[in-house]
Design a protein around this motif. Structure first.
Motif, short mmCIF file in Angstrom:
data_model
loop_
_atom_site.label_atom_id
_atom_site.label_comp_id
_atom_site.label_asym_id
_atom_site.label_seq_id
_atom_site.Cartn_x
_atom_site.Cartn_y
_atom_site.Cartn_z
N TYR A 9 17.64 47.19 -22.23
CA TYR A 9 17.19 45.87 -22.63
C TYR A 9 18.32 45.17 -23.33
CZ TYR A 9 14.52 42.06 -24.59
OH TYR A 9 14.07 40.82 -24.91
N SER A 10 18.91 44.19 -22.67
CA SER A 10 20.02 43.43 -23.26
C SER A 10 19.88 41.96 -22.88
CB SER A 10 21.36 44.00 -22.79
OG SER A 10 21.40 44.02 -21.38
N PRO A 11 18.98 41.23 -23.57
CA PRO A 11 18.72 39.83 -23.20
C PRO A 11 19.93 38.94 -23.34
CG PRO A 11 17.68 40.36 -25.29
CD PRO A 11 18.20 41.64 -24.72
N GLU A 12 20.86 39.28 -24.22
CA GLU A 12 22.05 38.44 -24.39
C GLU A 12 22.98 38.51 -23.18
OE1 GLU A 12 22.94 42.48 -25.89
OE2 GLU A 12 21.34 41.09 -26.32
N LEU A 13 22.77 39.48 -22.29
CA LEU A 13 23.58 39.60 -21.08
C LEU A 13 22.84 39.11 -19.83
CD1 LEU A 13 25.08 43.13 -21.77
CD2 LEU A 13 26.12 40.91 -22.21
N ASN A 14 21.59 38.73 -19.98
CA ASN A 14 20.78 38.27 -18.86
C ASN A 14 20.74 36.74 -18.89
OD1 ASN A 14 18.85 37.71 -16.95
ND2 ASN A 14 17.45 39.32 -17.64
N LEU A 15 21.25 36.09 -17.86
CA LEU A 15 21.38 34.63 -17.85
C LEU A 15 20.05 33.90 -17.97
CD1 LEU A 15 24.18 34.20 -15.18
CD2 LEU A 15 24.38 34.21 -17.66
N ILE A 16 18.99 34.41 -17.36
CA ILE A 16 17.70 33.73 -17.46
C ILE A 16 17.16 33.79 -18.88
CG2 ILE A 16 16.23 35.67 -16.82
CD1 ILE A 16 15.82 32.00 -15.70
N GLU A 17 17.46 34.84 -19.60
CA GLU A 17 17.04 34.94 -21.01
C GLU A 17 17.76 33.91 -21.87
OE1 GLU A 17 14.73 36.81 -22.44
OE2 GLU A 17 14.23 38.15 -20.80
N ILE A 18 19.02 33.68 -21.58
CA ILE A 18 19.79 32.67 -22.31
C ILE A 18 19.22 31.29 -22.04
CG2 ILE A 18 22.06 31.60 -22.54
CD1 ILE A 18 23.24 34.39 -21.85
N LEU A 19 18.90 31.00 -20.77
CA LEU A 19 18.31 29.70 -20.41
C LEU A 19 16.97 29.52 -21.09
CD1 LEU A 19 18.15 27.10 -18.75
CD2 LEU A 19 17.20 28.47 -16.88
#
Length: 59
Positions: A9-19
């Protein structure tokens, strides 16, 4: 090439999480949360104008 293993689980590396984080905390007004239809309208508005009116800048 070197393989790079990411944590499960690494939301800072997932582009949709950043958006979604940008939409949720900066672009969506409080009025968007009054109903599901309003939220859907605002999300559509943001996605249609993403790249011109709504921009994510990485520094």
């Amino acid at each position: 090439m070197y393989p790079k293993f990411l944590p499960k689980y690494s939301p800072e590396l997932n582009l949709i999480e950043i958006l979604w984080q940008k939409m949720k905390y900066e672009w969506l007004p409080f009025a968007a949360y009054t109903s599901f239809n309003k939220l859907q309208e605002w999300v559509d508005e943001i996605l249609l104008n993403f790249g011109s009116q709504y921009v994510i800048e990485f520094s």
